[in-house]
Design a protein around this motif. Structure first.
Motif, mmCIF file in Angstrom:
data_model
loop_
_atom_site.group_PDB
_atom_site.id
_atom_site.type_symbol
_atom_site.label_atom_id
_atom_site.label_comp_id
_atom_site.label_asym_id
_atom_site.label_seq_id
_atom_site.Cartn_x
_atom_site.Cartn_y
_atom_site.Cartn_z
ATOM 1 N N THR B 318 0.814 -1.230 0.000
ATOM 2 C CA THR B 318 0.000 0.000 0.000
ATOM 3 C C THR B 318 0.842 1.272 0.000
ATOM 4 N N HIS B 319 2.146 1.144 0.256
ATOM 5 C CA HIS B 319 3.035 2.298 0.379
ATOM 6 C C HIS B 319 2.921 3.229 -0.835
ATOM 7 N N GLY B 320 2.535 4.483 -0.583
ATOM 8 C CA GLY B 320 2.460 5.444 -1.675
ATOM 9 C C GLY B 320 1.323 5.203 -2.651
ATOM 10 N N THR B 321 0.181 4.770 -2.127
ATOM 11 C CA THR B 321 -0.992 4.609 -2.992
ATOM 12 C C THR B 321 -2.154 5.425 -2.415
ATOM 13 N N LEU B 322 -3.297 5.340 -3.064
ATOM 14 C CA LEU B 322 -4.459 6.092 -2.586
ATOM 15 C C LEU B 322 -4.962 5.588 -1.235
ATOM 16 N N VAL B 323 -4.508 4.409 -0.814
ATOM 17 C CA VAL B 323 -4.843 3.945 0.537
ATOM 18 C C VAL B 323 -4.326 4.960 1.564
ATOM 19 N N THR B 324 -3.147 5.507 1.307
ATOM 20 C CA THR B 324 -2.594 6.519 2.204
ATOM 21 C C THR B 324 -3.484 7.765 2.218
ATOM 22 N N ILE B 378 -14.407 6.624 2.123
ATOM 23 C CA ILE B 378 -14.755 5.351 1.483
ATOM 24 C C ILE B 378 -14.369 5.383 -0.001
ATOM 25 N N ALA B 379 -14.642 6.514 -0.661
ATOM 26 C CA ALA B 379 -14.299 6.617 -2.082
ATOM 27 C C ALA B 379 -12.786 6.455 -2.287
ATOM 28 N N ALA B 383 -10.944 3.165 -4.144
ATOM 29 C CA ALA B 383 -9.988 3.431 -5.222
ATOM 30 C C ALA B 383 -8.614 2.883 -4.844
ATOM 31 N N GLY B 384 -8.226 3.078 -3.594
ATOM 32 C CA GLY B 384 -6.907 2.653 -3.139
ATOM 33 C C GLY B 384 -6.744 1.141 -3.152
ATOM 34 N N VAL B 385 -7.744 0.441 -2.649
ATOM 35 C CA VAL B 385 -7.636 -1.016 -2.583
ATOM 36 C C VAL B 385 -7.599 -1.606 -3.996
ATOM 37 N N VAL B 386 -8.437 -1.082 -4.876
ATOM 38 C CA VAL B 386 -8.421 -1.565 -6.257
ATOM 39 C C VAL B 386 -7.069 -1.262 -6.899
ATOM 40 N N GLN B 387 -6.558 -0.062 -6.645
ATOM 41 C CA GLN B 387 -5.249 0.302 -7.199
ATOM 42 C C GLN B 387 -4.167 -0.671 -6.739
ATOM 43 N N VAL B 388 -4.144 -0.949 -5.442
ATOM 44 C CA VAL B 388 -3.124 -1.847 -4.899
ATOM 45 C C VAL B 388 -3.231 -3.213 -5.565
ATOM 46 N N ILE B 407 -13.846 6.319 -11.800
ATOM 47 C CA ILE B 407 -15.244 6.418 -11.370
ATOM 48 C C ILE B 407 -15.357 6.740 -9.877
ATOM 49 N N HIS B 408 -14.401 6.238 -9.086
ATOM 50 C CA HIS B 408 -14.470 6.490 -7.643
ATOM 51 C C HIS B 408 -14.228 7.953 -7.307
ATOM 52 N N PHE B 409 -13.618 8.657 -8.266
ATOM 53 C CA PHE B 409 -13.398 10.074 -8.016
ATOM 54 C C PHE B 409 -14.651 10.886 -8.320
ATOM 55 N N VAL B 410 -15.548 10.332 -9.122
ATOM 56 C CA VAL B 410 -16.858 10.967 -9.271
ATOM 57 C C VAL B 410 -17.580 10.878 -7.931
ATOM 58 N N VAL B 411 -17.529 9.693 -7.334
ATOM 59 C CA VAL B 411 -18.133 9.521 -6.003
ATOM 60 C C VAL B 411 -17.466 10.464 -5.005
ATOM 61 N N LEU B 412 -16.145 10.564 -5.098
ATOM 62 C CA LEU B 412 -15.420 11.459 -4.190
ATOM 63 C C LEU B 412 -15.960 12.879 -4.293
ATOM 64 N N ILE B 413 -16.154 13.333 -5.518
ATOM 65 C CA ILE B 413 -16.607 14.712 -5.701
ATOM 66 C C ILE B 413 -18.024 14.904 -5.155
ATOM 67 N N LEU B 414 -18.876 13.887 -5.355
ATOM 68 C CA LEU B 414 -20.231 13.987 -4.802
ATOM 69 C C LEU B 414 -20.182 14.098 -3.274
ATOM 70 N N CYS B 415 -19.407 13.219 -2.656
ATOM 71 C CA CYS B 415 -19.309 13.254 -1.194
ATOM 72 C C CYS B 415 -18.671 14.552 -0.723
#
Ligand code: HEM
Ligand code: HEM
Ligand code: FE2
Lengths: 146, 446
Positions: B318-324, B378-379, B383-388, B407-415
């Protein structure tokens, strides 16, 4: 029951002891025998490359050694992955580099600046990253998959 | 409020609110860039937006902490601030240095070290500014009638935070050493001394809001900050696993950072228990919401989500991914943003004399901001888990993966929109309180 005095002693004692151990481990990590970064191999050119890396905040889009932003590719092992000529093309491009629509800043570096950055990446490439190098290097992909 | 000089706090809080709005604006710029809408690229490329977003975060939190100190220290020390004039000088210079840095980021004037982008010459001004601040606070404290544990812990946190800024100014030729000492600032701030600041503010608020005996609250405060340092100092090792230093950090960092959530758990248990124990029900329920909320959400964001990627075996992937990024948002929000919003909610009625305690707007602000932020987390997390998985397990190309997760960033923007609505309501409330006034002296329920 714990008194306030004891609680304070716990705080001060714990902090002092762990901090001393921390300093000790730091000194140990940077002792010559423990070096994993080829510190001696840092040339003036590598330093110039590092300066360019910092002056332009490449870390604001990319990660290096797993640190930075998550917007553009991890650049540890980038030479393995792309080769020097590809990287030069990216760095010297006068318009934003965007093979997948996502834009990089158009730096239009000179040949020499590009070489400096490549020397910097080359130095980074040889660091022993305790296994992370395998995760981010395509040359070791087979090792990940099996 | 009890002392006239506490009014300075209001202006620090106002600066905080202004910078918060700007921070969010730059967050949206990045969010949109990630779904392919980067029309601003020529003026505000992603790295500019990011540096502004994170630096504004740090500056508005610091401004909030400083406001908190200017409010809390006179009350705890039982005397006026030594110099109100200098406090305003400090406020204005803080704003000027901050704005200069932010403007500079738009013109490639920065240092390119994540979170510490402020260029060296401005660093010296930051140091001067903070010295002035510390001088005012510490002299007030030591001239005061009493030195409470709450005031000491808060001041100690602020003092250490200033000292720890210095390792970030050391120049190195090696990227590895640069990174190593960058963490002395970034990690030892958020998982060390800032927790003292949070603990100090939390303890002040709990004393005021629950009416539980100061001795009991302050004893637990020591225990909590004790656990913080015991785990957090060596826990720095969780950033040293994979940057090119000795393997010993895998063991040391792994063990001690795994203990760090205990401090946040203690903080949450402490706050909830004191609330249960308290006889006095202070009428300012909004302040109570933000206070308890901060203690609980920080445990989730920093404690649980921090633990989720802190073991070396997980962090390898996970180092250096969207999980962080997922963890970073909820941790900063819960621990530091919410505690600043809590002290503002508590002090505004006392500073201005207006008691809008149960405004429906304030309550809506609390819920919308929190629901929005949890959604954003959550968004980022999905995104992070899928990326990893795709990038680091299956070995797909970075940019291919980015397309999969956009697509998860669309959700991010909504939230983020829900979140922002909450923040706007909070700021409308802030505005409705009006300016601080001397008429508010002593008449409050404190
Ligand atoms: C409401 C709108 C917000 C949006 C759309 C947003 C979006 C983003 C994005 C896209 C990034 C960059 C991730 C990357 O490198 O790709 C980021 C970074 C960051 N944001 Fe936000 N953000 C928002 C609000 C906040 C708030 C309120 C906080 C603090 C409580 C915050 C704290 C951070 C931090 C600490 C980082 C750096 C993360 C890291 O380096 O791991 N953001 N944000
Ligand atoms: C309020 C407290 C905390 C805040 C504000 C916070 C914030 C952050 C931020 C902003 C980063 C990204 C830093 C960077 O890359 O420059 C980060 C990374 C990290 N945090 Fe936290 N954190 C907190 C507590 C914790 C705790 C308690 C743990 C562990 C239990 C933890 C584990 C980690 C780990 C392992 C990373 C590195 C991620 C990576 O390798 O990319 N954090 N945190
Ligand atoms: Fe950390």
């Amino acid at each position: 029951m714990l008194s306030k005095k004891q609680a304070r002693a716990f705080f001060l004692g714990g902090t002092t002891v762990t901090f001393l151990i921390f300093i000790g481990l730091t000194i140990f990590s940077f002792s010559k025998e423990q070096d994993q970064s080829n510190y001696e191999a840092i040339t003036d050119q590598v330093v110039r490359g590092k300066t360019l890396w910092e002056k332009n905040n490449c870390m604001g889009c990319h990660t290096l050694l797993g640190e930075g932003a998550y917007y553009a590719p991890e650049l540890t092992k980038v030479i393995d992955r792309r080769g020097e000529n590809y990287i030069k093309a990216v760095l010297m491009n006068p318009v934003p580099w965007q093979p997948n629509d996502r834009k990089m800043v158009a730096y239009g570096f000179s040949e020499q600046e590009a070489d400096d950055l490549i020397a910097f990446f080359d130095w980074i490439d040889d660091i022993d990253l305790n296994g992370f190098d395998r995760i981010v290097s395509p040359l070791a992909k087979d090792k990940i998959n099996n | 409020m009890k002392y006239k000089s506490q009014k300075v706090a209001y202006w620090f809080f106002a600066l905080s609110m202004l910078l918060l709005v700007l921070q969010i604006t730059y967050g949206f710029i990045m969010g949109f860039a990630r779904i392919g809408m980067d029309g601003m690229h020529d003026f505000i490329p992603f790295n500019t937006a990011r540096a502004v977003h994170t630096n504004l975060l740090v500056v508005w939190l610091l401004s909030g902490f400083m406001g908190a100190a200017y409010y809390i220290i006179p009350e705890e020390a039982q005397r006026e601030l030594v110099s109100v004039k200098l406090a305003y000088v400090q406020l204005i210079s803080l704003a000027l240095v901050g704005v200069t840095a932010i403007v500079g980021y738009h013109f490639n004037y920065w240092e390119g070290r994540k979170f510490l982008e402020i260029p060296r010459p401005l660093d010296y001004l930051v140091v001067l500014n903070v010295l002035l601040f510390l001088g005012l606070i510490l002299v007030t404290l030591f001239k005061g009638k009493r030195k409470t544990t709450t005031a000491l812990v808060l001041s100690m946190g602020l003092l250490f935070a200033a000292l720890l800024y210095l390792p970030g100014m050391l120049p190195f030729d090696s990227q590895v050493m640069d990174s190593f000492f960058r963490w002395w600032v970034v990690h030892l701030w958020v998982e060390g001394v800032w927790e003292l600041i949070m603990g100090g503010i939390l303890s002040f608020l709990l004393i005021k809001l629950t009416g539980v005996d100061r001795e009991v609250i302050e004893k637990w405060l020591y225990v909590i900050v004790g656990i913080t340092f015991l785990s957090g100092v060596l826990g720095t090792g969780h950033h040293y696993y994979y940057i090119g230093v000795n393997k010993i950090w895998l063991i040391v960092g792994g063990i001690f950072s795994a203990l760090e959530p205990l401090a946040f758990m203690a903080m949450a248990l402490f706050a909830v228990n004191m609330y249960r124990k308290g006889e006095k029900k202070h009428p300012n329920t909004l302040a109570l919401y933000w206070t308890l909320g901060s203690a609980i959400i920080s445990f989730v964001g920093a404690g649980l989500l921090g633990f989720a990627h802190t073991l070396p075996q997980t962090n390898l992937y996970t180092h250096g991914t969207l999980v962080t990024a997922m963890h970073a948002h909820l941790a900063f929000w819960g621990a530091y943003a919410m505690i600043v919003l809590a002290i503002i909610s508590y002090s505004l009625p006392n500073l201005t004399g207006r008691k809008l305690y149960e405004s429906p707007r304030g309550l809506a602000a609390f819920w919308l901001a929190n629901i929005g932020m949890v959604g954003m987390t959550i968004a980022f997390g999905v995104a992070g888990v899928v990326q990893v998985y795709l990038e680091r397990r299956l070995g797909m190309e970075f940019m291919e993966v980015q397309k999969e997760i956009s697509i998860h960033f669309v959700v991010l923007i909504l939230c983020a929109t829900i979140f922002t609505t909450g923040i706007i309501l909070y700021i409308i409330d802030f505005y409705k309180y009006g300016k601080p006034s001397d008429e508010a002296l002593e008449q409050s329920a404190e």
